[in-house]
Design an enzyme around this catalytic site. Structure first.
Site, PDB file in Angstrom:
ATOM      1  N   LYS A   1     -32.174 -53.032  21.099  1.00 22.52           N
ATOM      2  CA  LYS A   1     -30.713 -53.019  21.117  1.00 22.52           C
ATOM      3  C   LYS A   1     -30.271 -52.565  22.500  1.00 22.52           C
ATOM      4  CE  LYS A   1     -26.730 -51.236  18.537  1.00 22.52           C
ATOM      5  NZ  LYS A   1     -26.326 -50.403  17.356  1.00 22.52           N
TER       6      LYS A   1
ATOM      7  N   ASP B   1     -20.942 -47.741   8.725  1.00 18.96           N
ATOM      8  CA  ASP B   1     -20.721 -49.195   8.745  1.00 18.96           C
ATOM      9  C   ASP B   1     -21.546 -49.851   7.647  1.00 18.96           C
ATOM     10  OD1 ASP B   1     -19.760 -51.670   9.561  1.00 18.96           O
ATOM     11  OD2 ASP B   1     -21.292 -51.923  11.109  1.00 18.96           O
TER      12      ASP B   1
ATOM     13  N   ILE C   1     -31.492 -62.593  19.977  1.00 17.85           N
ATOM     14  CA  ILE C   1     -31.214 -63.101  18.638  1.00 17.85           C
ATOM     15  C   ILE C   1     -29.769 -62.877  18.208  1.00 17.85           C
ATOM     16  CG2 ILE C   1     -33.595 -62.892  17.840  1.00 17.85           C
ATOM     17  CD1 ILE C   1     -32.849 -60.275  16.507  1.00 17.85           C
ATOM     18  N   LYS C   2     -29.057 -62.000  18.927  1.00 19.31           N
ATOM     19  CA  LYS C   2     -27.679 -61.731  18.529  1.00 19.31           C
ATOM     20  C   LYS C   2     -26.959 -61.049  19.672  1.00 19.31           C
ATOM     21  CE  LYS C   2     -24.995 -59.217  15.003  1.00 19.31           C
ATOM     22  NZ  LYS C   2     -25.093 -58.300  13.821  1.00 19.31           N
ATOM     23  N   GLN C   3     -25.675 -61.388  19.835  1.00 23.91           N
ATOM     24  CA  GLN C   3     -24.867 -60.699  20.839  1.00 23.91           C
ATOM     25  C   GLN C   3     -23.513 -60.370  20.255  1.00 23.91           C
ATOM     26  OE1 GLN C   3     -24.645 -62.449  24.720  1.00 23.91           O
ATOM     27  NE2 GLN C   3     -22.988 -61.101  25.397  1.00 23.91           N
TER      28      GLN C   3
ATOM     29  N   GLU D   1     -20.473 -55.051  21.813  1.00 18.31           N
ATOM     30  CA  GLU D   1     -21.010 -53.802  22.337  1.00 18.31           C
ATOM     31  C   GLU D   1     -22.464 -53.897  22.783  1.00 18.31           C
ATOM     32  OE1 GLU D   1     -19.500 -50.805  22.867  1.00 18.31           O
ATOM     33  OE2 GLU D   1     -17.607 -51.805  22.404  1.00 18.31           O
ATOM     34  N   ALA D   2     -23.204 -54.819  22.197  1.00 16.44           N
ATOM     35  CA  ALA D   2     -24.641 -54.830  22.481  1.00 16.44           C
ATOM     36  C   ALA D   2     -25.251 -56.212  22.299  1.00 16.44           C
ATOM     37  CB  ALA D   2     -25.361 -53.825  21.578  1.00 16.44           C
TER      38      ALA D   2
END
Length: 264
Positions: free
Chosen positions: A46, A168, A22-24, A27-28
């Site tokens: 993750k 963050d 779903i997301k890149q 770092e991960a």
């Protein structure tokens, strides 16, 4: 193992293969995976993939320490009553952290800023930013901005009381579940544990708040009053003594930030 390859642990590899990317980021990679048991929520995986620009041994050590640090921070926050996703699995050697999937939307979206990575809005003829209108609406769940800000302030005060610094804080890293209205803090990849007795504790908490304040200002124009409500809720939850020192330090941090802006 190359940067795009899967983790080597067989159970973890099976999870990754059955999951949806779903997301890149740099770092991960983040995946949504079916739950380990039918009665449990889905998993968010993750995966800190190997970095070819680092020495393999050093990279493995860094990945392992960061996965373990994030898992410990989440577990400690949860024990302290902070609303965070529950840790469901840790495979530090493979660089994978599995946490509870939270079915919510980011505060950024609830406040009209759009999903992370989307353009927040378009400029009108006078150059003013006009926010998009097709996102989720607080009014639709019977909630006002003030109530949402109160939830944020309370959760941040509890996090800091647990001797945790998020590192963050943005409105993308705050999730609101609508029913019942519950605010979750997510993405503890840059978090740290700082004892209240540490000389840097007050400064670290103030910087955490300042980072969120700047995120509000950049993503949600005209949000000064909203963030002030966050601070009021934080102060009430933290107590007069703690807020007096953190609030004073926050003013110092703001002053330094303004000076840096003036210097450029």
């Amino acid at each position: 193992m190359s940067e795009t390859s899967s983790p080597t642990s067989s159970p973890t590899q099976s999870l990754i293969k059955s999951a949806t990317l779903i997301k890149q980021g740099a770092e991960a990679k983040v995946y949504r995976s079916p739950a380990l048991l039918p009665t449990l929520p889905d998993l968010l995986l993750k995966y800190r993939f190997p970095k070819t620009y680092r020495h393999a041994t050093l990279d493995a050590q860094l990945t392992r320490s960061r996965i373990l640090a994030e898992a410990r921070a989440l577990a400690k926050a949860g024990r302290a009553g902070v609303k965070v996703p529950g840790v469901r699995m840790v495979d530090a050697d493979a660089g994978v952290l599995g946490i509870e999937w939270i079915e919510g939307r980011s505060v950024r979206e609830w406040l009209g800023g759009g999903a992370e990575g989307e353009v927040e809005g378009e400029e009108d003829e006078e150059g003013e930013v006009v926010l998009e209108e097709d996102g989720p609406k607080l009014a639709d769940i019977g909630m006002g901005e003030a109530e949402l800000m109160d939830l944020i302030g309370v959760q941040l005060a509890r996090l800091h009381a647990a001797e945790l610094i998020h590192g963050d804080l943005t409105t993308s890293n705050l999730l609101l579940v609508p029913s019942p209205p519950t605010l979750y803090l997510i993405d503890f990849g840059l978090s740290s544990q700082v004892p209240l007795s540490s000389p840097s504790s007050t400064e670290d908490r103030a910087v955490d708040l300042y980072v969120l304040e700047r995120a509000f200002a950049s993503t949600h124009p005209g949000s000064a009053e909203m963030f002030e409500r966050v601070l009021q809720a934080y102060a009430k939850e933290a107590g007069t003594k703690e807020w007096k020192s953190v609030g004073r330090k926050l003013e110092d941090v703001r002053m330094r930030g303004r000076k840096r802006s003036m210097v450029g």
